[in-house]
Scaffold this motif. Structure first.
Motif, mmCIF file in Angstrom:
data_model
loop_
_atom_site.group_PDB
_atom_site.id
_atom_site.type_symbol
_atom_site.label_atom_id
_atom_site.label_comp_id
_atom_site.label_asym_id
_atom_site.label_seq_id
_atom_site.Cartn_x
_atom_site.Cartn_y
_atom_site.Cartn_z
ATOM 1 N N PRO A 30 0.899 -1.283 0.082
ATOM 2 C CA PRO A 30 0.119 0.062 -0.218
ATOM 3 C C PRO A 30 0.725 1.325 0.075
ATOM 4 O O PRO A 30 1.703 1.365 0.773
ATOM 5 C CB PRO A 30 -0.764 0.035 1.152
ATOM 6 N N GLY A 31 0.400 2.151 -0.773
ATOM 7 C CA GLY A 31 1.328 3.366 -0.940
ATOM 8 C C GLY A 31 2.461 3.475 -1.903
ATOM 9 O O GLY A 31 3.276 4.328 -2.154
ATOM 10 N N GLU A 32 2.804 2.264 -2.472
ATOM 11 C CA GLU A 32 3.961 1.923 -3.329
ATOM 12 C C GLU A 32 3.476 2.481 -4.774
ATOM 13 O O GLU A 32 2.558 1.864 -5.242
ATOM 14 C CB GLU A 32 4.541 0.433 -3.087
ATOM 15 N N ARG A 33 4.469 3.256 -5.486
ATOM 16 C CA ARG A 33 4.167 3.525 -6.740
ATOM 17 C C ARG A 33 4.725 2.209 -7.765
ATOM 18 O O ARG A 33 5.622 1.549 -7.546
ATOM 19 C CB ARG A 33 5.156 4.680 -7.099
ATOM 20 N N LEU A 34 3.550 2.265 -8.539
ATOM 21 C CA LEU A 34 4.017 1.222 -9.744
ATOM 22 C C LEU A 34 5.019 1.552 -10.664
ATOM 23 O O LEU A 34 5.108 2.674 -10.875
ATOM 24 C CB LEU A 34 2.624 0.832 -10.278
ATOM 25 N N PRO A 35 5.335 0.862 -11.484
ATOM 26 C CA PRO A 35 6.352 1.361 -12.804
ATOM 27 C C PRO A 35 5.305 2.130 -13.705
ATOM 28 O O PRO A 35 4.343 2.051 -13.487
ATOM 29 C CB PRO A 35 6.547 -0.002 -13.525
ATOM 30 N N SER A 36 5.916 2.894 -14.432
ATOM 31 C CA SER A 36 5.381 3.937 -15.447
ATOM 32 C C SER A 36 4.409 2.916 -16.566
ATOM 33 O O SER A 36 4.586 1.901 -16.732
ATOM 34 C CB SER A 36 6.210 4.524 -16.090
ATOM 35 N N ILE A 37 3.624 3.765 -16.863
ATOM 36 C CA ILE A 37 2.573 3.015 -18.052
ATOM 37 C C ILE A 37 3.621 2.293 -19.218
ATOM 38 O O ILE A 37 3.368 1.521 -19.594
ATOM 39 C CB ILE A 37 1.555 4.076 -18.654
#
Length: 263
Positions: A30-37
């Motif tokens: 939770p709160g972690e950023r995913l890789p870019s599109i």
């Protein structure tokens, strides 16, 4: 991470399923950023538009959240809400410590406003009748998970502490019972699903096409006259409503009247 081009399921749904599973397993917290599109598109070997559709689907489900100019993140709480209206009254009409430990309620406004139609109907007054409203939000972890409002008749609440923009350190119904000298005796709950208003979507940090659950809670005194009409709005994909109750056993058949026995 791969997709099966020959599968009946659309590629964006296959991608959404795999991203959802990684969140469920805790690979993305939770709160972690995913890789870019573009980065995810490269992983799967698909167009960016396909990944965007997958991300949009997971945002509608409440799994992901997009912060403009920052990126896509796992929504800040993994907890699925489990809130029932009767929980506000607590065990033995006392403070509900469990809810207090899990959720933080913040008073955001107190004042007189025209009653919306569903509230006016509950009180039996005309739409737009001026009522006293106390508005709050509820937060869990770093996310707003509930928008709430409690409405009272001005003739009942005028000059009482209910008009003051302050929290009471105890459940609202207990304050209302004391200052109005009326006891909450029964209540009805009506829960509906609908699309959020623009303001609701912004505060709950959901897309405008993400459904919400909306509660109308009407509390009555012993004479069946409404004391309070409360509203609560929750993000649908993040909310479950569960109630545990006993099921009565079969009623014993009465003994036959001996006088009807055949001879």
């Amino acid at each position: 991470m791969t997709i099966n081009p020959g599968a009946a399921e659309f590629p964006h749904r296959q991608i959404a399923s795999q991203l959802r599973e990684r969140v469920r397993r805790g690979e993305w917290q939770p709160g972690e950023r995913l890789p870019s599109i573009p980065g995810i598109a490269e992983m799967f070997g698909v167009a960016k538009q396909t990944v965007q559709r997958a991300v949009d689907q997971l945002r509608v489900e409440g799994v992901l959240i997009t912060k403009p100019g920052s990126g896509t993140y796992v929504r800040g709480t993994r907890r699925r809400l489990n809130r029932l209206s009767r929980g506000r009254y607590g065990a033995h009409r006392g403070y509900h410590a469990d809810l207090a430990a899990r959720y933080r309620q913040q008073l955001v406004g107190v004042g007189r406003e025209p009653a919306p139609p569903e509230v006016a109907d509950a009180f039996g007054v005309r739409d737009g009748t001026e009522l006293l409203v106390r508005r709050h939000i509820v937060r869990a972890d770093d996310a707003t998970v509930e928008l709430g409002a409690s409405w009272f008749r001005v003739t009942d609440a005028s000059g009482t502490s209910l008009e003051r923009p302050e929290s009471f350190g105890r459940p609202l119904y207990q304050e209302a019972e004391d200052v109005l000298d009326r006891r909450y005796a029964s209540a009805t709950d009506t829960i509906t699903a609908r699309q959020p208003s623009r303001e609701e979507a912004e505060i709950l940090q959901i897309r405008p096409d993400t459904p919400v659950l909306h509660l109308l809670h009407v509390a009555f005194d012993e004479t069946r006259k409404p004391i309070e009409v409360a509203q609560a709005t929750w993000p649908g994909p993040m909310t479950t409503l569960t109630e545990e109750y006993k099921i009565p056993g079969p009623t014993p058949e009465p003994d036959p009247d001996p006088g009807l026995a055949l001879v």
